[in-house]
Design a protein around this motif. Sequence first.
Motif, PDB file in Angstrom:
ATOM      1  N   ASN A 186     -94.701 -14.398  -0.716  1.00 14.81           N
ATOM      2  CA  ASN A 186     -94.576 -15.701  -0.072  1.00 14.81           C
ATOM      3  C   ASN A 186     -93.598 -16.577  -0.850  1.00 14.81           C
ATOM      4  O   ASN A 186     -93.876 -16.994  -1.979  1.00 14.81           O
ATOM      5  N   GLU A 187     -92.461 -16.861  -0.252  1.00 14.52           N
ATOM      6  CA  GLU A 187     -91.410 -17.622  -0.927  1.00 14.52           C
ATOM      7  C   GLU A 187     -91.844 -19.059  -1.197  1.00 14.52           C
ATOM      8  O   GLU A 187     -91.473 -19.653  -2.220  1.00 14.52           O
ATOM      9  N   LEU A 188     -92.653 -19.644  -0.293  1.00 10.51           N
ATOM     10  CA  LEU A 188     -93.109 -21.016  -0.486  1.00 10.51           C
ATOM     11  C   LEU A 188     -93.893 -21.142  -1.794  1.00 10.51           C
ATOM     12  O   LEU A 188     -93.660 -22.058  -2.592  1.00 10.51           O
ATOM     13  N   LEU A 189     -94.832 -20.219  -2.016  1.00  8.79           N
ATOM     14  CA  LEU A 189     -95.613 -20.260  -3.251  1.00  8.79           C
ATOM     15  C   LEU A 189     -94.730 -20.055  -4.473  1.00  8.79           C
ATOM     16  O   LEU A 189     -94.965 -20.656  -5.532  1.00  8.79           O
ATOM     17  N   HIS A 190     -93.725 -19.227  -4.349  1.00  9.90           N
ATOM     18  CA  HIS A 190     -92.796 -19.010  -5.458  1.00  9.90           C
ATOM     19  C   HIS A 190     -92.159 -20.328  -5.883  1.00  9.90           C
ATOM     20  O   HIS A 190     -92.097 -20.640  -7.091  1.00  9.90           O
ATOM     21  N   TYR A 191     -91.717 -21.120  -4.923  1.00 16.15           N
ATOM     22  CA  TYR A 191     -91.088 -22.394  -5.251  1.00 16.15           C
ATOM     23  C   TYR A 191     -92.109 -23.390  -5.788  1.00 16.15           C
ATOM     24  O   TYR A 191     -91.807 -24.160  -6.715  1.00 16.15           O
ATOM     25  N   ILE A 192     -93.314 -23.411  -5.208  1.00 11.42           N
ATOM     26  CA  ILE A 192     -94.346 -24.341  -5.681  1.00 11.42           C
ATOM     27  C   ILE A 192     -94.678 -24.081  -7.144  1.00 11.42           C
ATOM     28  O   ILE A 192     -94.790 -25.004  -7.957  1.00 11.42           O
ATOM     29  N   TYR A 193     -94.816 -22.803  -7.497  1.00 13.24           N
ATOM     30  CA  TYR A 193     -95.220 -22.453  -8.853  1.00 13.24           C
ATOM     31  C   TYR A 193     -94.136 -22.732  -9.892  1.00 13.24           C
ATOM     32  O   TYR A 193     -94.406 -22.702 -11.096  1.00 13.24           O
ATOM     33  N   GLN A 194     -92.918 -22.993  -9.463  1.00 11.18           N
ATOM     34  CA  GLN A 194     -91.856 -23.320 -10.402  1.00 11.18           C
ATOM     35  C   GLN A 194     -91.940 -24.768 -10.873  1.00 11.18           C
ATOM     36  O   GLN A 194     -91.258 -25.154 -11.832  1.00 11.18           O
ATOM     37  N   LEU A 195     -92.766 -25.568 -10.210  1.00 11.15           N
ATOM     38  CA  LEU A 195     -92.842 -27.000 -10.495  1.00 11.15           C
ATOM     39  C   LEU A 195     -94.241 -27.386 -10.976  1.00 11.15           C
ATOM     40  O   LEU A 195     -95.226 -26.692 -10.685  1.00 11.15           O
ATOM     41  N   PRO A 196     -94.382 -28.527 -11.655  1.00 12.45           N
ATOM     42  CA  PRO A 196     -95.714 -29.083 -11.868  1.00 12.45           C
ATOM     43  C   PRO A 196     -96.377 -29.301 -10.511  1.00 12.45           C
ATOM     44  O   PRO A 196     -95.755 -29.836  -9.593  1.00 12.45           O
ATOM     45  N   HIS A 197     -97.635 -28.880 -10.366  1.00 11.39           N
ATOM     46  CA  HIS A 197     -98.283 -29.003  -9.064  1.00 11.39           C
ATOM     47  C   HIS A 197     -99.783 -29.200  -9.235  1.00 11.39           C
ATOM     48  O   HIS A 197    -100.376 -28.773 -10.225  1.00 11.39           O
ATOM     49  N   VAL A 198    -100.369 -29.855  -8.243  1.00 13.52           N
ATOM     50  CA  VAL A 198    -101.812 -30.119  -8.218  1.00 13.52           C
ATOM     51  C   VAL A 198    -102.335 -29.761  -6.834  1.00 13.52           C
ATOM     52  O   VAL A 198    -101.801 -30.233  -5.815  1.00 13.52           O
ATOM     53  N   TRP A 199    -103.369 -28.942  -6.786  1.00 15.30           N
ATOM     54  CA  TRP A 199    -104.022 -28.606  -5.523  1.00 15.30           C
ATOM     55  C   TRP A 199    -104.966 -29.739  -5.133  1.00 15.30           C
ATOM     56  O   TRP A 199    -105.639 -30.324  -5.982  1.00 15.30           O
ATOM     57  N   LEU A 200    -105.021 -30.031  -3.842  1.00 18.35           N
ATOM     58  CA  LEU A 200    -105.791 -31.157  -3.317  1.00 18.35           C
ATOM     59  C   LEU A 200    -106.915 -30.663  -2.418  1.00 18.35           C
ATOM     60  O   LEU A 200    -106.686 -29.865  -1.512  1.00 18.35           O
ATOM     61  N   LEU A 201    -108.142 -31.128  -2.677  1.00 14.75           N
ATOM     62  CA  LEU A 201    -109.289 -30.859  -1.795  1.00 14.75           C
ATOM     63  C   LEU A 201    -109.490 -29.368  -1.538  1.00 14.75           C
ATOM     64  O   LEU A 201    -109.639 -28.937  -0.397  1.00 14.75           O
TER      65      LEU A 201
END
Length: 402
Positions: A186-201
């Motif tokens: 999944n390319e979307l997750l690849h890009y998300i994981y390259q950045l600081p991120h916080v999962w919501l709810l």
Amino acid sequence: VDFTPNIVSRAHFRSSSEDLVETLPGFCQCLPAVPIKAKTKPNRLPTVHDVAKAAGVAVGSVSRALNDHPDVSPDIRDRIISAARSLNYSRLRRKRAQPIASGPGFATGVRLGLICFGMEDALVQLPVVSAALHGIEAAVSAEGGSLMLANIPRGDRVPAFLVEHQVAGVIVKGPNVGLLPSEKENELLHYIYQLPHVWLLGQLPNARGDHCNFDQEIAGRLAAEHLRDKGHVHVAFLNPKPGHAQFEKVKQAFCVTTQGFGHRADVIEPPRTQNVTWPLPAVSSQEKVEVLVRQWADRPAGQRPTAIAVGADTTAVQIYAVLAKLGIKVGKDVGIVSCNDERSLIMGLHPSLTTIDVRADAVGRNAVARLLWRVSHPGDAPPARILIEPTLTERNSVQTVR
């Protein structure tokens, strides 16, 4: 702990062909005074979602209309502007104070992303999610920052602001059932994981990163304690979404607490779905909930749980409808306690619904605070969970058993 920021400026939502949303702060000063009937949740400022709902259009249409895009018809544009005027929609205003984060890589005016994926478009219209998004918008506005939003139901593309490295970090609202694919899948997750991120709810078991939510264990315990205090010794947890990350934790805490009292807790749910396909439905079907309620109702009266707990107000509303069809009265024949306290959704129920206030607005604000900390401290410390303590809002849906 509430890390709510106390600075104000404005939040921009930017528009593109990828379901991004934009609002321009201060535009209400030049809107025509055309009154329309529209209601918002009391004691909170309206959001772009409120404007879209009041005008009867999609959020993207609000963006295009307010930014003078040529592909919006004049009547739709007028309806949106009238709705915004009626709701008094404008930028958020607060007193200026010190920023909630500081250190390397942080500056007031930081640009953040918000991504919803893996769920139907209707997800962002659920009151509990809308309240969290409002908290996010308020916190970003307080930082003088900008917020870029993308809704990707199938999780099958990457928004431009990720590809072009336009944001310092992202808040992620993903599906709560199943497992996430790998980054390679999944390319979307690849890009998300390259950045600081916080999962919501909600955060699936194999998801990586920080997580901000309400404390589901406390929510389950509060529901069990309330039913005990009302004299119920045989209760049930009705769960139309087995395997749902949120519901499972509430269910487990509810059952463990009830059994700790020496009481009986039944679980009423369908078999768990093995194949999970995005987008997942935002709300369980009425038919699925009716099957579960009839399983409860078909038991002999003496063997039937006298009260039912559920993980979301949307399910409680559906249960009310099925019980009314069966001629069974809530608050007299059976007690109902729910979770989320989505007042715009449950205000028409009779008797009024006892539910757990998960403080979704505070969850959203704290998600921003955690993300800004993560932006300021890249690679520092292991992933963290920020859990907001919920509270019980007692109304009239649970009868006292003597």
